[in-house]
Structures are given as structure tokens and as C-alpha cells.
Design a protein around this motif. Sequence first.
Motif: not given
Length: 377
Positions: A164-168, A182-185, A321-326
Amino acid sequence: MRANESEVEALTRRLVSIPSHDDETAAGDAIESWLREETDAAVQRDDHGNVFARRGRGDESLALVGHHDVVEPDESQLRDGSARDAGGDEAEAEAEYVVDERDGRLYGRGTADMKGSLAAAMVAFRDAQPAAELVFASFVGEEQGGVGARAAISDGFAPDYAVVGEGSTNYAGDDQTDVAVAHRGRRGSTITARGTAAHASEPAAGENAVYRACDAVDVVRDLDAPAATVLGQEVNGSVVVTEIEGGSAWNVIPESATVTVDERTVPGERAPLERVEAVDGVEWTVDQDLPPMACGDAGFADAALAAADAAQDATPEHVTKPHATDAGWLADAGTDCVVVGAAEPGEAHTAGESVALDVLSRCYRIYRGLAERWPAE
């Protein structure tokens, strides 16, 4: 810059220029037409507006995943779209998004979140010699809680693995693109306290809903924040009261009060917020529940890290990551996910949103490299 990496810049410019905060249709049209013109893949547009493409063959599938909706732009990110109607009066035409280049970066709504990474994934999808079935997916409605992803999953979209191409980028160090495992929901909920109204001069004649709400807040304050470990990486959640409202007049014992709770969830753990219902007259309801993500396949996470390492001079790391993504919706449905993308912390949703051109090229190399090496023989 290599020719195919230059194409990533050009495609990013094209996608970013297309308004997609109120209606993603035109952006979806552009993605669909590019895939049909530039690839030999089987391309599909579903009834929700999501765009898919598939090429290659194998028993397992790897998906390159993004979204083509954006949040509402700042006024500075819009080019004046006003025009004159036939009678000479000013009429409002659809404003275009501004795309600027300065100091090796593209500026504009959606450059970081996430049309830049989406363009890199599209070109990588076209150019890769995939080791398995390679899937491209761009969803609508990510900014509205994963509307497109949830609809696609409900319709049967189920890749084995997904990037998933969200920021890293710049998570573990400067000038590096890391791999989030991993990321938070986020679980947003409401505590409703009910009492009995009475005149404030006779408080014993009523039941004070604000007092009951405060008792519930005390329960929340005593809860431990959730925490988990994913592939050696710590994921720490939080739980906090963010709003409280109650009462109708200065001289009336309040008969109702509400409390808003923001919980950042972690894989496999939730704060036991249901405990507030032990307070008389208190009810707890969940308003939004965006799932966290945890990669369950260490081999896939390591392969993504190897692809990231081969694509840059820096040494990338596994991060969270601190926030949710798809990725949360996909992981919840059984897909092993990692998040790799060009956006840096603090860029998304800002008036000065931007993305580094060299990082877009880097993401292209990462996506293509992983597609060509996973699954390993």
C-alpha cells in the motif's frame, strides 16, 4: 533520470492536476485510460469507481494498492476556475489543481497523499516482469474511511499480498524510504450519560447526567493504552477523551451529556471501553472503527525491505505508522500487507503538500523490484 522514472513525474503531474476531493470520476478515468493504453493487462472499473488491473500468472498474487481521492484542497492549491456566462455575469467553473515544481519537489494537493506513489505504482506495474500474478488497485473514498476498499473486499477483492503506497519515507532516518509492517487504527466512540432534569435549586430532585459523564471519564482516564509488537516493532496506541457536551440551561439539572473518545488501536488489542457502562445511566457506542494493520508474513516483510534496500543508498528499516490506511481493511480481510510510499511525515493534507521527485523514482524501483522478486521461488 531514466526514461521510465521520468514518466512517473509526468504521470504524477497529470493525476495531481485532476480535482478529486468531491468526485473521483475524472481521476479514475485517467487511471483507467492510462492502464488500457500503456499495458496489456486486464483492466476493470467496478461500480464503486475503483480501478483494477491484472497481469502475470501464478498461484499467488501481489497487489500494488493506492487511492485516487484527496482531501479538500487549500485555496492556494486551486487555480482560479471562474468564467463568464453567456449574459456576461461571473459564473463558477470547476477549479483546477495547481501543480508546481521547486527545488526537486512537486507541490500540490495529492502529491504526497498519494497520487505520486500511485503514479510510481502504475509505471512499475507496467514495467515489471512479475514473479506471480501482479495486481494494481486504486480505490475511491479512502479519505472517507476506506469506502472503496471496503466495497472491493465485499465484492471479493482478496490478493495474497499487498504493498500500500501510503507514506513511509524518512520514518527511521533522513532521505530513506522505509517499510511499515504495522500501523495503528482508530476507534471513535461516544459515551452517553442520561439522568433526570430538575430545577438547579433542587438538585436532589434530579439525576445529574454531567456527573455521570464525569464518572465515565474517570473510568477512561484509568484505562491503559493498548500496545502490541509486530515483527519486533512496538506499536503503541492511545485512548483519550476529546469532547464533552451536556446541559441545556444554567438553572437546569442536565438530563443528558455526551463524551467523545478517540482511541488509536493496535493489532490484536483494544482498550476495554465497555467498562464505562458500569456507571448508572451510561451507554457506550462505537461511531467509527478503522482497523489497524499487522503484516503476518515475515518473509514478505523481509522481501519488501530487501527491495527497498536495493533501490536506495540509505539503509531502510522496518517501521510502524501512527495512523490508519486501506492496508487495515485489507489485512483484516486476510491480505498480508506492508506500507511503502513517498510521503514524508507532516506532508499529507497540508497547504504546502509536496513530494520529492527522487523519492518517487525510488518508490518506482521498490515496487518494481518487489514485484519481480516476490513470491520467491
